[in-house]
Design an enzyme around this catalytic site. Structure first.
Site, PDB file in Angstrom:
ATOM      1  N   SER A 142       0.864  -1.184   0.000  1.00 27.58           N
ATOM      2  CA  SER A 142       0.000   0.000   0.000  1.00 27.58           C
ATOM      3  C   SER A 142       0.895   1.226   0.000  1.00 27.58           C
ATOM      4  CB  SER A 142      -0.879   0.012   1.262  1.00 27.58           C
ATOM      5  OG  SER A 142      -1.516   1.259   1.455  1.00 27.58           O
ATOM      6  N   TYR A 155      -2.542  -1.181  10.339  1.00 28.67           N
ATOM      7  CA  TYR A 155      -2.455  -1.294   8.882  1.00 28.67           C
ATOM      8  C   TYR A 155      -1.099  -0.794   8.388  1.00 28.67           C
ATOM      9  CZ  TYR A 155      -4.048  -1.032   4.003  1.00 28.67           C
ATOM     10  OH  TYR A 155      -4.188  -1.197   2.648  1.00 28.67           O
TER      11      TYR A 155
END
Length: 260
Positions: A142, A155
């Site tokens: 990401s 995350y």
């Protein structure tokens, strides 16, 4: 674009019955790869999706259920696949909260699914790739594998970890015909993101267009979502001969987010 150069290869894609994973599955199949798709459910529609992909692209497709929060099921997924030339570690979940209010069970689940699962699948897949004399590990990280945002501690930690795991995998396979790379998407228009838009409209009292431009894509300089097909196309490129010497790195598909 790539014709059928992956014919005879098998791609195992975790978390692939929707969103980015499904987009990658379509592009891998277009390039001729047989597929093993996966999620934690085991519903008739999951197996129907596999049949649909097979019919659309003329490749073999199997659906294998596995809970990616459980290491033994991650390993069993690769074992049941029987062959894994291309491993795409895509499964992931998200939760947003300040660190001092972050639920411990959410932290544990995010680390397990977003990071530890990739360790388990890679550990079983690498011997298969070595036996075949060729392999590709593509980890879906990401922009948050390269940057941080508040309220996303688990995350961000997991995605930074995925980038590190990718580098180690690349170093351990550098003398073999195996590569490992991470794709770092920014905001991608998936069904999950699409469902968030109405809630954001209510929260911010904004139009759909303003929510997309001023809230969701505020950090994405292009002002546009990436598409699942673009992420899939990048994954397919990393499996091509042109990418034989690309290993241990990240490729950002984020409209310029990480350039800032």
């Amino acid at each position: 674009m790539f014709e059928k150069f992956l014919s005879g290869k098998t791609a195992v894609i975790t978390g692939s019955n929707s969103g980015i994973g499904l987009g990658i599955a379509h592009e891998m199949a277009r390039a001729g790869a047989d597929l093993v798709i996966n999620s934690f459910t085991d519903a008739p529609e999951d197996h129907a999706l596999a049949e649909s992909l097979a019919a659309e692209h003329g490749v073999k497709v199997r659906y294998i259920q596995a809970d990616m929060s459980k290491g033994e099921q991650c390993r069993a997924l690769i074992e049941q696949a029987g062959r894994c030339d291309i491993l795409v570690n895509n499964a992931g979940i998200q939760h947003v909260a300040p660190i001092d209010q972050f639920p411990v069970e959410k932290w544990d689940a995010i680390i397990a699914i977003n990071l530890s699962s990739a360790f388990h699948t890679t550990a079983v897949a690498l011997p298969m790739m070595r036996k075949a004399g060729w392999g590709r590990v593509v980890n879906i990280a990401s922009a948050h594998g390269l940057r941080a945002s508040e309220f996303k501690s688990a995350y961000v930690a997991a995605k930074h970890g995925i980038v590190g795991l990718t580098k180690v995998t690349a170093l351990e396979t550098a003398r073999e015909h195996i590569t490992a790379n991470a794709i770092c998407p920014g905001y991608v228009l998936t069904p999950i993101v699409e469902k968030q838009i109405p809630d954001q409209m209510k929260t911010h009292n904004m139009s759909r267009e303003d929510v997309i431009a001023k809230v969701m894509l505020d950090r994405q300089p292009s002002g546009e979502f990436a598409t699942t097909a673009q992420i899939g196309g990048t994954a397919v490129f990393l499996c091509s001969a042109a990418a034989d010497q690309i290993t241990g790195t990240t490729i950002s598909v984020d409209g310029g987010w990480t350039a800032m």
